[in-house]
Scaffold this motif. Sequence first.
Motif, PDB file in Angstrom:
ATOM      1  N   ASN A   1       0.855  -1.188   0.000  1.00  0.00           N
ATOM      2  CA  ASN A   1       0.000   0.000   0.000  1.00  0.00           C
ATOM      3  C   ASN A   1       0.891   1.237   0.000  1.00  0.00           C
ATOM      4  OD1 ASN A   1      -2.449   1.386  -0.033  1.00  0.00           O
ATOM      5  ND2 ASN A   1      -2.528   1.532   2.187  1.00  0.00           N
TER       6      ASN A   1
ATOM      7  N   GLY B   1      -4.084  -1.806  -2.957  1.00  0.00           N
ATOM      8  CA  GLY B   1      -3.001  -0.943  -2.498  1.00  0.00           C
ATOM      9  C   GLY B   1      -1.872  -0.836  -3.503  1.00  0.00           C
TER      10      GLY B   1
ATOM     11  N   ASP C   1      -0.429  -0.291   6.098  1.00  0.00           N
ATOM     12  CA  ASP C   1      -0.513  -1.579   5.414  1.00  0.00           C
ATOM     13  C   ASP C   1      -0.697  -2.672   6.457  1.00  0.00           C
ATOM     14  OD1 ASP C   1      -0.410  -3.409   3.358  1.00  0.00           O
ATOM     15  OD2 ASP C   1       1.738  -3.232   3.005  1.00  0.00           O
TER      16      ASP C   1
END
Length: 204
Positions: free
Chosen positions: A15, A77, A177
């Motif tokens: 991400n 992401g 993340d």
Amino acid sequence: MEFSEVVRRRRMVRNYDPDRPVPADVRERILENGLHAPSGGFSQGWAFLTLEGDDRERYWAIAGAEVDEKYVEWITGLRRAPLLILAFAHKDAYLDRYTEPDKGWTDRDESRWTAPYWYVDTGMAVLLMLQTVVDEGLGACFFGPPADKVGKLNQEFGVPAGFDLIGLLSVGYRAPDKRSPSLRRGRRGMADVVHRGHWGRHDV
């Protein structure tokens, strides 16, 4: 950053902050360091395609089309990464190199190779890029597109025949993340994978 810290901090980042592009000088250092990877016979049988801005969107329009929901969730992401680096291996560069006089082979027979070094060496170049990304304070993930999309991607970006896509790096500044569930498997220790003097002998 100390090299040992780079190694310890390297992980796959999935991400990114879409509003922070990768600075041009950082992008070029990532690529330049990759070119310092070792290669059999100094064949350097690799090539890299960088995609940013609209070109990056062209990639995702193909790689992310008509895929299952799990894959769509997995790449959400990754699609925010401002930079993609596609890595290609060029087998012919190796087969041709080893027919040159200083190597002495008289044919391009692949059975002479204990492993496909064109893939091995390209992978080592990618690893140097991954380490450079960490050293620069960014994040990256190495992954591959769905196999059935590779032909369309090659056509879209004009990749010539003989260059095999082994995968790509998403690169950017990290965003929040979640850790990969695969990490629950745990890292295998030296006693599990290092054999000393004879297979199955692990004591130092």
